[in-house]
Design an enzyme around this catalytic site. Structure first.
Site, mmCIF file in Angstrom:
data_model
loop_
_atom_site.group_PDB
_atom_site.id
_atom_site.type_symbol
_atom_site.label_atom_id
_atom_site.label_comp_id
_atom_site.label_asym_id
_atom_site.label_seq_id
_atom_site.Cartn_x
_atom_site.Cartn_y
_atom_site.Cartn_z
ATOM 1 N N ASN A 13 6.010 51.661 4.318
ATOM 2 C CA ASN A 13 7.181 50.807 4.519
ATOM 3 C C ASN A 13 8.311 51.706 5.015
ATOM 4 O O ASN A 13 8.875 52.471 4.249
ATOM 5 C CB ASN A 13 7.536 50.155 3.168
ATOM 6 N N TRP A 14 8.600 51.607 6.293
ATOM 7 C CA TRP A 14 9.629 52.491 6.881
ATOM 8 C C TRP A 14 11.044 52.051 6.531
ATOM 9 O O TRP A 14 11.995 52.747 6.810
ATOM 10 C CB TRP A 14 9.458 52.565 8.417
ATOM 11 N N LYS A 15 11.190 50.859 5.956
ATOM 12 C CA LYS A 15 12.515 50.328 5.603
ATOM 13 C C LYS A 15 13.440 50.395 6.836
ATOM 14 O O LYS A 15 12.978 50.194 7.949
ATOM 15 C CB LYS A 15 13.084 51.072 4.398
ATOM 16 N N HIS A 97 10.228 42.303 -1.291
ATOM 17 C CA HIS A 97 10.520 43.671 -1.720
ATOM 18 C C HIS A 97 11.794 43.646 -2.575
ATOM 19 O O HIS A 97 12.700 42.857 -2.304
ATOM 20 C CB HIS A 97 10.702 44.568 -0.488
ATOM 21 N N GLU A 99 14.302 45.425 -2.605
ATOM 22 C CA GLU A 99 15.545 45.618 -1.835
ATOM 23 C C GLU A 99 15.963 44.320 -1.150
ATOM 24 O O GLU A 99 17.153 44.039 -0.994
ATOM 25 C CB GLU A 99 15.350 46.768 -0.823
ATOM 26 N N GLU A 167 5.862 47.378 -7.769
ATOM 27 C CA GLU A 167 6.834 48.441 -7.524
ATOM 28 C C GLU A 167 7.944 48.372 -8.562
ATOM 29 O O GLU A 167 8.887 47.563 -8.411
ATOM 30 C CB GLU A 167 7.451 48.284 -6.127
ATOM 31 N N GLY A 173 12.183 55.329 -4.607
ATOM 32 C CA GLY A 173 13.093 56.312 -4.014
ATOM 33 C C GLY A 173 13.752 57.244 -5.007
ATOM 34 O O GLY A 173 14.707 57.939 -4.673
ATOM 35 N N SER A 212 7.864 56.033 -5.285
ATOM 36 C CA SER A 212 7.777 57.497 -5.340
ATOM 37 C C SER A 212 6.345 58.039 -5.253
ATOM 38 O O SER A 212 6.029 59.058 -5.872
ATOM 39 C CB SER A 212 8.482 58.029 -6.586
ATOM 40 N N GLY A 233 7.200 54.325 0.668
ATOM 41 C CA GLY A 233 8.429 54.321 1.449
ATOM 42 C C GLY A 233 8.648 55.671 2.111
ATOM 43 O O GLY A 233 8.086 55.977 3.165
ATOM 44 N N GLY A 234 9.442 56.514 1.475
ATOM 45 C CA GLY A 234 9.864 57.791 2.051
ATOM 46 C C GLY A 234 8.720 58.634 2.607
ATOM 47 O O GLY A 234 8.837 59.205 3.704
#
Ligand code: PGA
Length: 252
Positions: A13-15, A97, A99, A167, A173, A212, A233-234
């Site tokens: 997930n590149w957000k 998600h 966010e 999640e 993150g 994470s 994500g990251g």
């Protein structure tokens, strides 16, 4: 453990990260896995869905969106529909998600409507659930997850396509992850809840862990009961990092 094995999926997930130059990371990843033993998915920002799908055409890496509207078309400035994602070359869409739930007030009901829209358009929905730190500390985790699953999923789902991601909000993150026992407890409970509602076919739903996940902790997470992959994500932004997670899943 599941009676029927769920397929394994490493999803990135590149957000709100990535411009055209970042597509080189996607093609590098595809070149590293010409014949992957697991499914691989990248979900870039909406602006990159079509160019990434074009860049990855013929490869074994799928492309997905990060959200879609519940309606097929209409006066919804700034939104995109499931049909548009399909038209751009997407096979999946992340829905609900944390966010989006926090930044855009998405409720379980809205997520369920979007899941219907995605399913009708032929996309595989990756529906996200997860507790806050406050809820975990109050001992409410399983209740919260059961309620989110129940209300964020419609009765009519395509069991062949549905993916669920657990999640914990406090693990996203932050570099913090739950203990493996805590992950297993939630994933086992999600499996039982889904089988209870949808029958034996729900044993085939990939249950992803997210929050994470890094190359260094992926193997132990993938060895955990009812964990069929990850939503990352990251560590999905660079092929060098994400490939370590994909390899760990291939070896799990
Ligand atoms: P993270 O994000 O891997 O950067 O923690 C996961 C997610 O929000 O999907």
């Amino acid at each position: 453990m599941s009676a029927q094995k769920a397929r394994k999926l490493a999803a990135g997930n590149w957000k709100m990260n990535g411009i055209k130059a970042s597509l080189a990371e996607a093609t590098a990843l595809a070149e590293m896995f010409p014949e992957p033993k697991v499914d691989i998915l990248l979900c870039p920002p909406a602006t990159l869905v079509a160019p990434m799908a074009a860049a990855l055409f013929g490869s074994k890496v799928d492309v997905g969106g990060q959200d879609c509207h519940m309606k097929a078309s209409g006066a919804h400035t700034g939104d995109i529909s499931a049909e548009m994602l399909v038209d751009a070359g997407a096979d999946y869409v992340i829905l609900g998600h944390s966010e989006r739930r926090a930044d855009h007030g998405e409720t379980d009901h809205i997520v369920a409507e979007k899941t219907i829209a995605a399913t009708m358009a032929g996309l595989a929905p990756v529906v996200c659930v997860g507790e806050t730190l406050e809820q975990r500390e109050a001992g409410e985790t399983l209740g919260v997850i059961r309620k989110q699953l129940s209300a964020s999923l419609p009765d009519a789902v395509d069991l062949e396509k549905l993916v669920i991601a657990y999640e914990p909000v406090w693990a996203i993150g932050t570099g913090k992850i739950p203990t493996l026992e805590q992950i297993a407890e939630v994933h086992d409970d999600m499996r039982a809840t889904l089988v209870d509602r949808y029958g034996d076919g729900a044993n085939g739903i990939p249950l992803l862990y997210g929050g994470s996940v890094k190359p260094g902790n992926a193997a132990e997470i993938f060895a955990t009961s009812n964990v069929d992959g990850a939503l990352v994500g990251g560590a999905s932004l660079k092929a060098a990092d994400f490939s370590g997670i994909v390899k760990a899943l291939e070896e799990a």
